[in-house]
Design a protein around this motif. Structure first.
Motif, PDB file in Angstrom:
ATOM      1  N   ALA A 111       0.740  -1.385  -0.109  1.00  0.00           N
ATOM      2  CA  ALA A 111       0.027  -0.101  -0.004  1.00  0.00           C
ATOM      3  C   ALA A 111       0.922   1.324  -0.071  1.00  0.00           C
ATOM      4  N   ALA A 112       2.117   1.260   0.732  1.00  0.00           N
ATOM      5  CA  ALA A 112       2.826   2.321   0.928  1.00  0.00           C
ATOM      6  C   ALA A 112       3.523   2.526  -0.557  1.00  0.00           C
ATOM      7  N   LEU A 113       3.856   1.688  -1.218  1.00  0.00           N
ATOM      8  CA  LEU A 113       4.678   1.756  -2.533  1.00  0.00           C
ATOM      9  C   LEU A 113       3.474   2.193  -3.456  1.00  0.00           C
ATOM     10  N   GLU A 114       2.399   1.633  -3.485  1.00  0.00           N
ATOM     11  CA  GLU A 114       1.098   1.955  -4.320  1.00  0.00           C
ATOM     12  C   GLU A 114       0.817   3.679  -4.303  1.00  0.00           C
ATOM     13  N   ILE A 159      -0.284   3.985  -8.206  1.00  0.00           N
ATOM     14  CA  ILE A 159      -0.373   2.938  -9.105  1.00  0.00           C
ATOM     15  C   ILE A 159      -1.657   2.254  -8.175  1.00  0.00           C
ATOM     16  N   ALA A 160      -2.322   1.483  -9.057  1.00  0.00           N
ATOM     17  CA  ALA A 160      -3.512   0.617  -8.256  1.00  0.00           C
ATOM     18  C   ALA A 160      -3.354  -0.431  -7.404  1.00  0.00           C
ATOM     19  N   PRO A 161      -4.068  -0.745  -6.613  1.00  0.00           N
ATOM     20  CA  PRO A 161      -3.641  -1.768  -5.689  1.00  0.00           C
ATOM     21  C   PRO A 161      -3.268  -3.235  -6.371  1.00  0.00           C
ATOM     22  N   ILE A 162      -2.435  -3.677  -5.761  1.00  0.00           N
ATOM     23  CA  ILE A 162      -1.875  -5.034  -6.606  1.00  0.00           C
ATOM     24  C   ILE A 162      -2.340  -6.286  -5.745  1.00  0.00           C
ATOM     25  N   PRO A 163      -2.982  -7.080  -6.378  1.00  0.00           N
ATOM     26  CA  PRO A 163      -3.279  -8.416  -5.907  1.00  0.00           C
ATOM     27  C   PRO A 163      -2.214  -9.405  -5.398  1.00  0.00           C
ATOM     28  N   LEU A 164      -2.445 -10.015  -4.095  1.00  0.00           N
ATOM     29  CA  LEU A 164      -1.390 -10.419  -3.337  1.00  0.00           C
ATOM     30  C   LEU A 164      -1.951 -12.162  -3.425  1.00  0.00           C
ATOM     31  N   PRO A 187      -7.971  -8.184   3.568  1.00  0.00           N
ATOM     32  CA  PRO A 187      -9.268  -8.158   2.715  1.00  0.00           C
ATOM     33  C   PRO A 187      -9.089  -7.248   1.503  1.00  0.00           C
ATOM     34  N   GLY A 188      -9.472  -7.766   0.574  1.00  0.00           N
ATOM     35  CA  GLY A 188      -9.743  -6.881  -0.834  1.00  0.00           C
ATOM     36  C   GLY A 188      -8.331  -7.196  -1.719  1.00  0.00           C
ATOM     37  N   ARG A 189      -7.154  -7.383  -1.053  1.00  0.00           N
ATOM     38  CA  ARG A 189      -5.953  -7.500  -1.663  1.00  0.00           C
ATOM     39  C   ARG A 189      -5.448  -9.043  -1.859  1.00  0.00           C
ATOM     40  N   LEU A 190      -5.595  -9.916  -0.867  1.00  0.00           N
ATOM     41  CA  LEU A 190      -5.473 -11.223  -0.934  1.00  0.00           C
ATOM     42  C   LEU A 190      -6.254 -11.944  -2.060  1.00  0.00           C
TER      43      LEU A 190
END
Length: 450
Positions: A213-216, A221-226, A247-250
């Motif tokens: 999130a800090a890098l994004e 840039i948009a959130p990156i899926p993990l 939640p929302g990323r994994l």
């Protein structure tokens, strides 16, 4: 006491609406929790594999290069459809041998790799910091070049080193360098995902999500899926907590076959994705992920199809057998480590799909017709599974809309029954290898899927 029937034909209920509302009101909070925790399947195409490549071996043309290498192995060691079917699927595949061979040839020309992961972990090893820094930036630039050339897979990404204390700083530095170079001034190409290996605690997933999130935020840039790799006993024991983290990323759970089985004391000769201990882990992963929107992926086969014809056939036979077993257990994605494994991957996938496709089409058409007439034989859950099979056949280009219509179905109906939010696109026949692919078998037309 049964409810009384009124002279007008109605029924006098015992509990009025306000009483039922008072009794069930407490379930509103439960409804909200369940809806948030179990939103259902993602409704998007799932790749059949993830191809892992050490970062120092990445080039912008890696996908067409793997496709050409796989085609060369196919021509050299299984030029005839019957031989390929016998090696990868056994005698039962004889009636569909031509279709399987054509599918492999076509797929290696059009979309040999569906998901690519640039590896800085076990496949890459420990290098001097300056060397890994250079490779991190070079890998990102190679992926941007691949995107410009139109050869980047729909899904791609990075596996940095884990958050274990000994390699934490190195892994996060590589992540930073890679994402910074990949983002450039216009953002990363679409389809980016990051895989976190050797997770042992939910807190690691949460922290890694915070770093992303800090890098994004800084890169705009948009959130990156993990994705999280489940390859430690601690991770298996913590699966429910892990699945609820970020939640929302994994987005997915991938089993790490060899690290996990080794951690349990399984000997090297017996480490495999069909070992009972590993299958228990993947079953628990499936149980944890069911209904949450998380995908589950099987592991890899380390018996590579290289060397003599006998060695190649042995590698294909073992690899395809593991794939078929995984598919029978509801695991539709696994890892591939070598271009020659693309042959057995796509052959096994075609065999699994074609074998059950006529029955799936018939039963799904019967279900759709019965629904319209008010008489249903199969359960809705079974219809969803049948539609999933048909959708995967569409994704694999083993079926097109004309074939659906011939079976009495249409794309919108199948997508709705299967929970697919974006119906499969049936138009793109891009050849990524520089060779002309066939148009398909059994009345199929090439398409990339959503």
């Amino acid at each position: 006491m049964p409810a009384a029937v009124t002279p007008g034909g109605g029924t006098d209920v015992t509990l009025p609406d306000e009483v039922l509302a008072a009794l069930t009101g407490s379930l509103a909070r439960v409804d909200a929790v369940l809806a948030a925790r179990f939103p259902g399947e993602p409704g998007t195409r799932q790749p059949v594999h993830t191809c892992y490549l050490p970062a120092d071996q990445l080039t912008p043309d890696v996908v067409p290069t793997w496709g050409r290498a796989a085609r060369e192995v196919l021509v050299r060691h299984a030029p005839e459809p019957g031989l390929l079917a016998e090696v990868t699927l056994g005698g039962t595949a004889a009636p569909i041998a031509e279709d399987i061979h054509a599918h492999v040839v076509r797929t290696l020309a059009i979309e040999p790799v569906q998901d690519l992961r640039v590896d800085f972990e076990d496949g890459y090893g420990i290098r001097p910091d300056a060397v890994e820094d250079t490779h991190a930036v070079a890998a990102a630039r190679a992926l941007r070049d691949a995107a410009s050339a139109g050869t980047l897979p729909v899904s791609y990404g990075l596996r940095p080193k884990s958050l274990d204390a000994a390699v934490r700083r190195r892994g996060l530095r590589t992540l930073d360098l890679f994402l910074t170079a990949l983002a450039g001034t216009d953002g990363p190409p679409p389809g980016l995902v990051v895989t976190l290996p050797k997770v042992s605690a939910p807190e690691q997933v949460a922290v890694f999500g915070d770093v992303l999130a800090a890098l994004e935020q800084r890169l705009g840039i948009a959130p990156i899926p993990l994705e999280v790799q489940i390859e430690t006993p601690a991770a298996v024991l913590a699966l429910p907590a892990l699945a609820a983290t970020a939640p929302g990323r994994l987005a997915a759970l991938h089993v790490g076959t060899y690290d996990y089985s080794a951690a349990l004391g399984v000997s090297a000769a017996n480490q495999a994705s069909d070992h009972p201990a590993v299958e228990l882990a993947t079953a628990l992963m499936q149980l944890t992920a069911a209904g949450t929107g998380l995908r589950v992926a099987d592991g890899s086969c380390n018996l590579l199809p290289v060397g003599s014809a006998a060695d190649v056939h042995a590698g294909w036979r073992r690899h395809a057998g593991l794939i078929r077993r995984a598919w029978s257990r509801g695991l539709y994605q696994g890892w591939d480590l070598h271009p020659a494994q693309l042959v057995s991957r796509h052959a096994a996938v075609a065999g699994c799909l074609l074998t059950g496709l006529p029955d799936a089409l018939r039963r799904l058409a019967d279900y759709a017709t019965a629904r319209s007439r008010g008489s249903v034989a199969d359960e809705p859950a079974t219809a969803r599974a049948l539609a999933g099979h048909v959708l995967r056949a569409l994704d694999a280009r083993l079926l097109d809309e004309a074939g659906l219509r011939a079976a009495g179905l249409d794309l919108a109906t199948v997508a709705r029954l299967g929970g697919r939010t974006n119906p499969t696109d049936t138009t793109d026949t891009t050849d990524t290898t520089g060779t002309t692919g066939t148009t398909g078998t059994a009345g199929t037309t090439a398409h990339p899927g959503p």
